[in-house]
Design a protein around this motif. Structure first.
Motif, PDB file in Angstrom:
ATOM      1  N   VAL A  57      -7.395   8.295 -21.162  1.00 60.74           N
ATOM      2  CA  VAL A  57      -8.105   7.239 -21.887  1.00 60.74           C
ATOM      3  C   VAL A  57      -7.117   6.124 -22.228  1.00 60.74           C
ATOM      4  O   VAL A  57      -6.007   6.403 -22.687  1.00 60.74           O
ATOM      5  CB  VAL A  57      -8.728   7.816 -23.184  1.00 60.74           C
ATOM      6  CG1 VAL A  57      -9.493   6.743 -23.941  1.00 60.74           C
ATOM      7  CG2 VAL A  57      -9.640   8.998 -22.862  1.00 60.74           C
ATOM      8  N   THR A  58      -7.526   4.890 -22.021  1.00 57.71           N
ATOM      9  CA  THR A  58      -6.637   3.775 -22.351  1.00 57.71           C
ATOM     10  C   THR A  58      -6.386   3.733 -23.856  1.00 57.71           C
ATOM     11  O   THR A  58      -7.225   4.170 -24.650  1.00 57.71           O
ATOM     12  CB  THR A  58      -7.226   2.417 -21.922  1.00 57.71           C
ATOM     13  OG1 THR A  58      -8.413   2.169 -22.674  1.00 57.71           O
ATOM     14  CG2 THR A  58      -7.509   2.366 -20.430  1.00 57.71           C
ATOM     15  N   ILE A  59      -5.240   3.198 -24.226  1.00 57.91           N
ATOM     16  CA  ILE A  59      -4.899   3.050 -25.638  1.00 57.91           C
ATOM     17  C   ILE A  59      -5.962   2.202 -26.339  1.00 57.91           C
ATOM     18  O   ILE A  59      -6.356   2.490 -27.465  1.00 57.91           O
ATOM     19  CB  ILE A  59      -3.501   2.389 -25.788  1.00 57.91           C
ATOM     20  CG1 ILE A  59      -2.458   3.212 -25.080  1.00 57.91           C
ATOM     21  CG2 ILE A  59      -3.182   2.094 -27.233  1.00 57.91           C
ATOM     22  CD1 ILE A  59      -1.617   4.134 -25.849  1.00 57.91           C
ATOM     23  N   LYS A  60      -6.438   1.182 -25.653  1.00 54.41           N
ATOM     24  CA  LYS A  60      -7.463   0.313 -26.240  1.00 54.41           C
ATOM     25  C   LYS A  60      -8.743   1.103 -26.510  1.00 54.41           C
ATOM     26  O   LYS A  60      -9.337   0.998 -27.578  1.00 54.41           O
ATOM     27  CB  LYS A  60      -7.746  -0.870 -25.301  1.00 54.41           C
ATOM     28  CG  LYS A  60      -8.713  -1.871 -25.860  1.00 54.41           C
ATOM     29  CD  LYS A  60      -8.875  -3.057 -24.942  1.00 54.41           C
ATOM     30  CE  LYS A  60      -9.857  -4.051 -25.534  1.00 54.41           C
ATOM     31  NZ  LYS A  60     -10.018  -5.222 -24.693  1.00 54.41           N
ATOM     32  N   ALA A  61      -9.171   1.905 -25.549  1.00 56.26           N
ATOM     33  CA  ALA A  61     -10.416   2.667 -25.704  1.00 56.26           C
ATOM     34  C   ALA A  61     -10.291   3.743 -26.775  1.00 56.26           C
ATOM     35  O   ALA A  61     -11.261   4.025 -27.490  1.00 56.26           O
ATOM     36  CB  ALA A  61     -10.826   3.293 -24.376  1.00 56.26           C
ATOM     37  N   ILE A  62      -9.108   4.343 -26.914  1.00 51.25           N
ATOM     38  CA  ILE A  62      -8.930   5.427 -27.895  1.00 51.25           C
ATOM     39  C   ILE A  62      -9.112   4.898 -29.314  1.00 51.25           C
ATOM     40  O   ILE A  62      -9.410   5.654 -30.233  1.00 51.25           O
ATOM     41  CB  ILE A  62      -7.559   6.127 -27.705  1.00 51.25           C
ATOM     42  CG1 ILE A  62      -7.599   7.564 -28.218  1.00 51.25           C
ATOM     43  CG2 ILE A  62      -6.451   5.403 -28.409  1.00 51.25           C
ATOM     44  CD1 ILE A  62      -8.195   8.526 -27.288  1.00 51.25           C
ATOM     45  N   HIS A 122     -11.427   2.630 -30.066  1.00 53.53           N
ATOM     46  CA  HIS A 122     -12.825   2.208 -30.208  1.00 53.53           C
ATOM     47  C   HIS A 122     -13.526   3.106 -31.217  1.00 53.53           C
ATOM     48  O   HIS A 122     -13.298   4.322 -31.264  1.00 53.53           O
ATOM     49  CB  HIS A 122     -13.523   2.271 -28.844  1.00 53.53           C
ATOM     50  CG  HIS A 122     -14.875   1.644 -28.850  1.00 53.53           C
ATOM     51  ND1 HIS A 122     -15.999   2.317 -29.261  1.00 53.53           N
ATOM     52  CD2 HIS A 122     -15.281   0.393 -28.501  1.00 53.53           C
ATOM     53  CE1 HIS A 122     -17.037   1.526 -29.166  1.00 53.53           C
ATOM     54  NE2 HIS A 122     -16.621   0.342 -28.696  1.00 53.53           N
ATOM     55  N   LEU A 123     -14.396   2.522 -32.022  1.00 50.57           N
ATOM     56  CA  LEU A 123     -15.078   3.240 -33.100  1.00 50.57           C
ATOM     57  C   LEU A 123     -15.766   4.520 -32.609  1.00 50.57           C
ATOM     58  O   LEU A 123     -15.678   5.572 -33.250  1.00 50.57           O
ATOM     59  CB  LEU A 123     -16.092   2.315 -33.788  1.00 50.57           C
ATOM     60  CG  LEU A 123     -16.886   2.931 -34.936  1.00 50.57           C
ATOM     61  CD1 LEU A 123     -15.958   3.397 -36.051  1.00 50.57           C
ATOM     62  CD2 LEU A 123     -17.901   1.948 -35.472  1.00 50.57           C
ATOM     63  N   THR A 124     -16.413   4.469 -31.474  1.00 50.34           N
ATOM     64  CA  THR A 124     -17.116   5.639 -30.950  1.00 50.34           C
ATOM     65  C   THR A 124     -16.149   6.779 -30.647  1.00 50.34           C
ATOM     66  O   THR A 124     -16.407   7.933 -30.988  1.00 50.34           O
ATOM     67  CB  THR A 124     -17.903   5.276 -29.670  1.00 50.34           C
ATOM     68  OG1 THR A 124     -18.800   4.215 -29.973  1.00 50.34           O
ATOM     69  CG2 THR A 124     -18.690   6.463 -29.154  1.00 50.34           C
ATOM     70  N   ILE A 125     -15.020   6.473 -30.034  1.00 49.66           N
ATOM     71  CA  ILE A 125     -14.024   7.499 -29.698  1.00 49.66           C
ATOM     72  C   ILE A 125     -13.387   8.042 -30.977  1.00 49.66           C
ATOM     73  O   ILE A 125     -13.193   9.252 -31.121  1.00 49.66           O
ATOM     74  CB  ILE A 125     -12.943   6.935 -28.744  1.00 49.66           C
ATOM     75  CG1 ILE A 125     -13.576   6.354 -27.482  1.00 49.66           C
ATOM     76  CG2 ILE A 125     -11.909   8.006 -28.413  1.00 49.66           C
ATOM     77  CD1 ILE A 125     -14.374   7.323 -26.648  1.00 49.66           C
ATOM     78  N   VAL A 126     -13.081   7.156 -31.915  1.00 53.52           N
ATOM     79  CA  VAL A 126     -12.513   7.587 -33.199  1.00 53.52           C
ATOM     80  C   VAL A 126     -13.475   8.537 -33.905  1.00 53.52           C
ATOM     81  O   VAL A 126     -13.059   9.565 -34.447  1.00 53.52           O
ATOM     82  CB  VAL A 126     -12.177   6.367 -34.090  1.00 53.52           C
ATOM     83  CG1 VAL A 126     -11.812   6.793 -35.503  1.00 53.52           C
ATOM     84  CG2 VAL A 126     -11.051   5.554 -33.471  1.00 53.52           C
ATOM     85  N   GLU A 127     -14.762   8.228 -33.881  1.00 55.68           N
ATOM     86  CA  GLU A 127     -15.763   9.103 -34.507  1.00 55.68           C
ATOM     87  C   GLU A 127     -15.800  10.474 -33.827  1.00 55.68           C
ATOM     88  O   GLU A 127     -15.902  11.502 -34.497  1.00 55.68           O
ATOM     89  CB  GLU A 127     -17.143   8.450 -34.476  1.00 55.68           C
ATOM     90  CG  GLU A 127     -17.274   7.294 -35.452  1.00 55.68           C
ATOM     91  CD  GLU A 127     -18.601   6.560 -35.330  1.00 55.68           C
ATOM     92  OE1 GLU A 127     -19.394   6.857 -34.404  1.00 55.68           O
ATOM     93  OE2 GLU A 127     -18.835   5.660 -36.155  1.00 55.68           O
ATOM     94  N   LEU A 128     -15.716  10.493 -32.501  1.00 53.71           N
ATOM     95  CA  LEU A 128     -15.703  11.773 -31.781  1.00 53.71           C
ATOM     96  C   LEU A 128     -14.458  12.588 -32.135  1.00 53.71           C
ATOM     97  O   LEU A 128     -14.530  13.812 -32.313  1.00 53.71           O
ATOM     98  CB  LEU A 128     -15.773  11.537 -30.272  1.00 53.71           C
ATOM     99  CG  LEU A 128     -17.109  11.084 -29.720  1.00 53.71           C
ATOM    100  CD1 LEU A 128     -16.966  10.654 -28.263  1.00 53.71           C
ATOM    101  CD2 LEU A 128     -18.137  12.199 -29.831  1.00 53.71           C
ATOM    102  N   LEU A 129     -13.306  11.924 -32.251  1.00 51.47           N
ATOM    103  CA  LEU A 129     -12.070  12.603 -32.635  1.00 51.47           C
ATOM    104  C   LEU A 129     -12.172  13.161 -34.051  1.00 51.47           C
ATOM    105  O   LEU A 129     -11.763  14.298 -34.319  1.00 51.47           O
ATOM    106  CB  LEU A 129     -10.880  11.645 -32.531  1.00 51.47           C
ATOM    107  CG  LEU A 129     -10.413  11.326 -31.122  1.00 51.47           C
ATOM    108  CD1 LEU A 129      -9.481  10.124 -31.124  1.00 51.47           C
ATOM    109  CD2 LEU A 129      -9.733  12.539 -30.499  1.00 51.47           C
ATOM    110  N   GLU A 130     -12.747  12.384 -34.972  1.00 48.87           N
ATOM    111  CA  GLU A 130     -12.913  12.843 -36.352  1.00 48.87           C
ATOM    112  C   GLU A 130     -13.870  14.028 -36.420  1.00 48.87           C
ATOM    113  O   GLU A 130     -13.641  14.982 -37.165  1.00 48.87           O
ATOM    114  CB  GLU A 130     -13.397  11.699 -37.237  1.00 48.87           C
ATOM    115  CG  GLU A 130     -12.321  10.662 -37.499  1.00 48.87           C
ATOM    116  CD  GLU A 130     -12.815   9.456 -38.280  1.00 48.87           C
ATOM    117  OE1 GLU A 130     -14.036   9.331 -38.533  1.00 48.87           O
ATOM    118  OE2 GLU A 130     -11.965   8.615 -38.641  1.00 48.87           O
TER     119      GLU A 130
END
Length: 74
Positions: free
Chosen positions: A27-32, A34-42
């Motif tokens: 995953v690109t640093i920019k995409a990681i 992104h709010l959606t990815i951050v929510e999935l990680l959380e």
């Protein structure tokens, strides 16, 4: 680029709902960020706790790829 190597500007993320279905997705640093990815990680952190090593997201790999595709189009 080698499968086991690192990619400049990318982060490896293990994605899958079951151990046998887990896939490493770069995953690109920019995409990681992104709010959606951050929510999935959380969400994964709440479910499994914070762990050392590769980031893990509990999500269907194909669905995750679709999310990344949609993020990259914007």
């Amino acid at each position: 680029m080698e499968e086991g190597g690192s990619r400049r500007g990318y982060v490896p993320v293990l994605v899958g709902t079951r151990k046998e279905d887990v896939e490493k997705i770069w995953v690109t640093i920019k995409a990681i960020q992104h709010l959606t990815i951050v929510e999935l990680l959380e969400q994964s952190a709440k479910e499994y706790g914070y762990q050392n090593g590769v980031l893990k997201i509990t999500c269907d790999a194909d669905k995750f790829k679709t999310i990344l595709h949609n993020i990259s189009r914007k």
